[in-house]
Scaffold this motif. Structure first.
Motif, PDB file in Angstrom:
ATOM      1  N   GLY A  24      89.888  54.872  84.165  1.00 54.92           N
ATOM      2  CA  GLY A  24      90.595  55.853  83.342  1.00 54.92           C
ATOM      3  C   GLY A  24      92.052  55.496  83.126  1.00 54.92           C
ATOM      4  N   VAL A  25      92.638  54.773  84.057  1.00 52.94           N
ATOM      5  CA  VAL A  25      94.043  54.382  83.950  1.00 52.94           C
ATOM      6  C   VAL A  25      94.243  53.400  82.785  1.00 52.94           C
ATOM      7  CG1 VAL A  25      93.937  52.458  85.577  1.00 52.94           C
ATOM      8  CG2 VAL A  25      96.053  53.738  85.314  1.00 52.94           C
ATOM      9  N   PHE A  26      93.191  52.719  82.379  1.00 49.72           N
ATOM     10  CA  PHE A  26      93.264  51.831  81.220  1.00 49.72           C
ATOM     11  C   PHE A  26      92.784  52.524  79.949  1.00 49.72           C
ATOM     12  CE2 PHE A  26      92.305  48.927  84.827  1.00 49.72           C
ATOM     13  CZ  PHE A  26      93.562  48.367  84.918  1.00 49.72           C
ATOM     14  N   LEU A  27      91.740  53.322  80.081  1.00 48.73           N
ATOM     15  CA  LEU A  27      91.173  53.974  78.904  1.00 48.73           C
ATOM     16  C   LEU A  27      92.098  55.053  78.350  1.00 48.73           C
ATOM     17  CD1 LEU A  27      88.809  54.237  76.948  1.00 48.73           C
ATOM     18  CD2 LEU A  27      87.796  55.894  78.531  1.00 48.73           C
ATOM     19  N   SER A  28      92.700  55.833  79.210  1.00 45.06           N
ATOM     20  CA  SER A  28      93.546  56.939  78.735  1.00 45.06           C
ATOM     21  C   SER A  28      94.684  56.494  77.831  1.00 45.06           C
ATOM     22  CB  SER A  28      94.099  57.735  79.923  1.00 45.06           C
ATOM     23  OG  SER A  28      93.056  58.367  80.607  1.00 45.06           O
ATOM     24  N   PRO A  29      95.484  55.501  78.227  1.00 44.67           N
ATOM     25  CA  PRO A  29      96.548  55.066  77.325  1.00 44.67           C
ATOM     26  C   PRO A  29      96.018  54.544  75.997  1.00 44.67           C
ATOM     27  CG  PRO A  29      96.872  54.127  79.500  1.00 44.67           C
ATOM     28  CD  PRO A  29      95.544  54.808  79.508  1.00 44.67           C
ATOM     29  N   LEU A  30      94.873  53.869  76.054  1.00 44.85           N
ATOM     30  CA  LEU A  30      94.269  53.340  74.839  1.00 44.85           C
ATOM     31  C   LEU A  30      93.905  54.473  73.874  1.00 44.85           C
ATOM     32  CD1 LEU A  30      93.289  50.588  73.667  1.00 44.85           C
ATOM     33  CD2 LEU A  30      91.054  51.116  74.650  1.00 44.85           C
ATOM     34  N   LEU A  31      93.257  55.503  74.398  1.00 49.29           N
ATOM     35  CA  LEU A  31      92.869  56.643  73.564  1.00 49.29           C
ATOM     36  C   LEU A  31      94.070  57.358  72.973  1.00 49.29           C
ATOM     37  CD1 LEU A  31      90.014  58.207  75.751  1.00 49.29           C
ATOM     38  CD2 LEU A  31      89.760  56.823  73.680  1.00 49.29           C
ATOM     39  N   LEU A  32      95.106  57.526  73.784  1.00 50.86           N
ATOM     40  CA  LEU A  32      96.289  58.248  73.323  1.00 50.86           C
ATOM     41  C   LEU A  32      97.146  57.424  72.364  1.00 50.86           C
ATOM     42  CD1 LEU A  32      97.343  59.979  76.647  1.00 50.86           C
ATOM     43  CD2 LEU A  32      96.404  61.101  74.606  1.00 50.86           C
ATOM     44  N   LEU A  33      97.425  56.195  72.733  1.00 52.85           N
ATOM     45  CA  LEU A  33      98.326  55.379  71.924  1.00 52.85           C
ATOM     46  C   LEU A  33      97.732  54.988  70.578  1.00 52.85           C
ATOM     47  CD1 LEU A  33      99.875  53.138  74.715  1.00 52.85           C
ATOM     48  CD2 LEU A  33     100.924  55.091  73.561  1.00 52.85           C
ATOM     49  N   LEU A  34      96.427  54.826  70.516  1.00 50.76           N
ATOM     50  CA  LEU A  34      95.784  54.490  69.248  1.00 50.76           C
ATOM     51  C   LEU A  34      95.348  55.725  68.460  1.00 50.76           C
ATOM     52  CD1 LEU A  34      93.781  51.312  70.274  1.00 50.76           C
ATOM     53  CD2 LEU A  34      95.994  51.480  69.109  1.00 50.76           C
ATOM     54  N   ARG A  35      95.691  56.899  68.989  1.00 50.93           N
ATOM     55  CA  ARG A  35      95.431  58.188  68.318  1.00 50.93           C
ATOM     56  C   ARG A  35      93.944  58.442  68.091  1.00 50.93           C
ATOM     57  NH1 ARG A  35      97.839  61.920  68.888  1.00 50.93           N
ATOM     58  NH2 ARG A  35      97.609  62.830  66.875  1.00 50.93           N
ATOM     59  N   TRP A  36      93.157  58.066  69.103  1.00 47.15           N
ATOM     60  CA  TRP A  36      91.729  58.309  69.036  1.00 47.15           C
ATOM     61  C   TRP A  36      91.360  59.660  69.623  1.00 47.15           C
ATOM     62  CZ3 TRP A  36      90.230  52.838  71.134  1.00 47.15           C
ATOM     63  CH2 TRP A  36      90.373  51.897  70.105  1.00 47.15           C
ATOM     64  N   ASN A  71      93.211  63.579  71.501  1.00 47.44           N
ATOM     65  CA  ASN A  71      94.361  64.329  71.993  1.00 47.44           C
ATOM     66  C   ASN A  71      94.338  64.295  73.527  1.00 47.44           C
ATOM     67  OD1 ASN A  71      92.726  66.476  73.006  1.00 47.44           O
ATOM     68  ND2 ASN A  71      92.737  67.469  71.009  1.00 47.44           N
ATOM     69  N   ALA A  72      95.313  64.918  74.143  1.00 51.63           N
ATOM     70  CA  ALA A  72      95.443  64.827  75.606  1.00 51.63           C
ATOM     71  C   ALA A  72      94.238  65.410  76.341  1.00 51.63           C
ATOM     72  CB  ALA A  72      96.725  65.516  76.061  1.00 51.63           C
ATOM     73  N   LYS A  73      93.727  66.548  75.915  1.00 54.25           N
ATOM     74  CA  LYS A  73      92.598  67.165  76.628  1.00 54.25           C
ATOM     75  C   LYS A  73      91.308  66.396  76.397  1.00 54.25           C
ATOM     76  CE  LYS A  73      94.577  71.720  77.022  1.00 54.25           C
ATOM     77  NZ  LYS A  73      94.461  73.140  76.746  1.00 54.25           N
ATOM     78  N   GLN A  74      91.108  65.894  75.189  1.00 57.31           N
ATOM     79  CA  GLN A  74      89.935  65.068  74.925  1.00 57.31           C
ATOM     80  C   GLN A  74      90.008  63.778  75.742  1.00 57.31           C
ATOM     81  OE1 GLN A  74      90.473  64.680  70.721  1.00 57.31           O
ATOM     82  NE2 GLN A  74      89.072  66.364  70.231  1.00 57.31           N
ATOM     83  N   THR A  75      91.207  63.208  75.827  1.00 56.36           N
ATOM     84  CA  THR A  75      91.402  61.992  76.614  1.00 56.36           C
ATOM     85  C   THR A  75      91.067  62.232  78.080  1.00 56.36           C
ATOM     86  OG1 THR A  75      93.065  61.110  75.114  1.00 56.36           O
ATOM     87  CG2 THR A  75      93.136  60.318  77.398  1.00 56.36           C
TER      88      THR A  75
END
Length: 168
Positions: free
Chosen positions: A107-119, A121-125
């Motif tokens: 999750g420490v790798f996936l979360s930034p990817l989801l957020l930074l690429l705008r895939w 929002n924070a709760k979905q991430t």
């Protein structure tokens, strides 16, 4: 240590994912492209024997990336968009393998990817990452089991304390 970390992930991420899913934040169509490749990769990562030196380097790199993420802040105004399969699936595989080897959920790798690429929002991430951590931790543990590298030693009290802390 990796066995204990992966087991702790099962407890804590499982409870987190259930809470986010019940609240309606889990988006399956966002999660599946990452999960379909990360689960077998996490199994292979868990089954991969690496030297203490390589393990330490991989873990240090993972923690360094996590630390960098703490310094990345910003407010995004761009609308959310769906990830391209050609990016999401290889990213899931890479994150899954690394997760299995070093004993983290990814999750420490996936979360930034989801957020930074705008895939997402924070709760979905948070919801997708909790699911990702849960299934990849289980897969990594299975790989370690096949390799004969599941050893909890005297760490059972830590498991119980983490489970109780997760419930709280």
């Amino acid at each position: 240590m990796a066995t204990t970390a992966l087991t702790l992930n099962l407890f804590v991420a499982g409870m987190g994912w259930l809470a986010f899913a019940r609240a309606g934040h889990f988006v399956g169509r966002l999660a599946w492209p990452f999960l379909v490749t990360s689960v077998p990769a996490a199994f292979l990562g868990g089954a991969t024997a690496v030297s203490v030196r390589v393990y330490a380097a991989l873990l240090a790199g993972a923690l360094f990336i996590a630390a960098l993420r703490l310094f990345m802040t910003g407010r995004y105004q761009d609308p959310l968009r769906s990830p391209r399969l050609g990016i999401a699936m290889p990213a899931g595989a890479g994150i899954g393998w690394l997760s299995g080897v070093v004993g983290i959920g990814g999750g420490v790798f996936l979360s930034p990817l989801l957020l930074l690429l705008r895939w997402a929002n924070a709760k979905q991430t948070a919801a997708v990452s909790a699911c990702f951590i849960l299934v990849n931790s289980a897969s990594g543990l299975a790989g370690r089991f096949v390799r004969g590298a599941v050893d909890y030693g005297t760490l059972w009290p830590l498991l119980l304390a983490a489970f109780a802390g997760g419930l709280l």
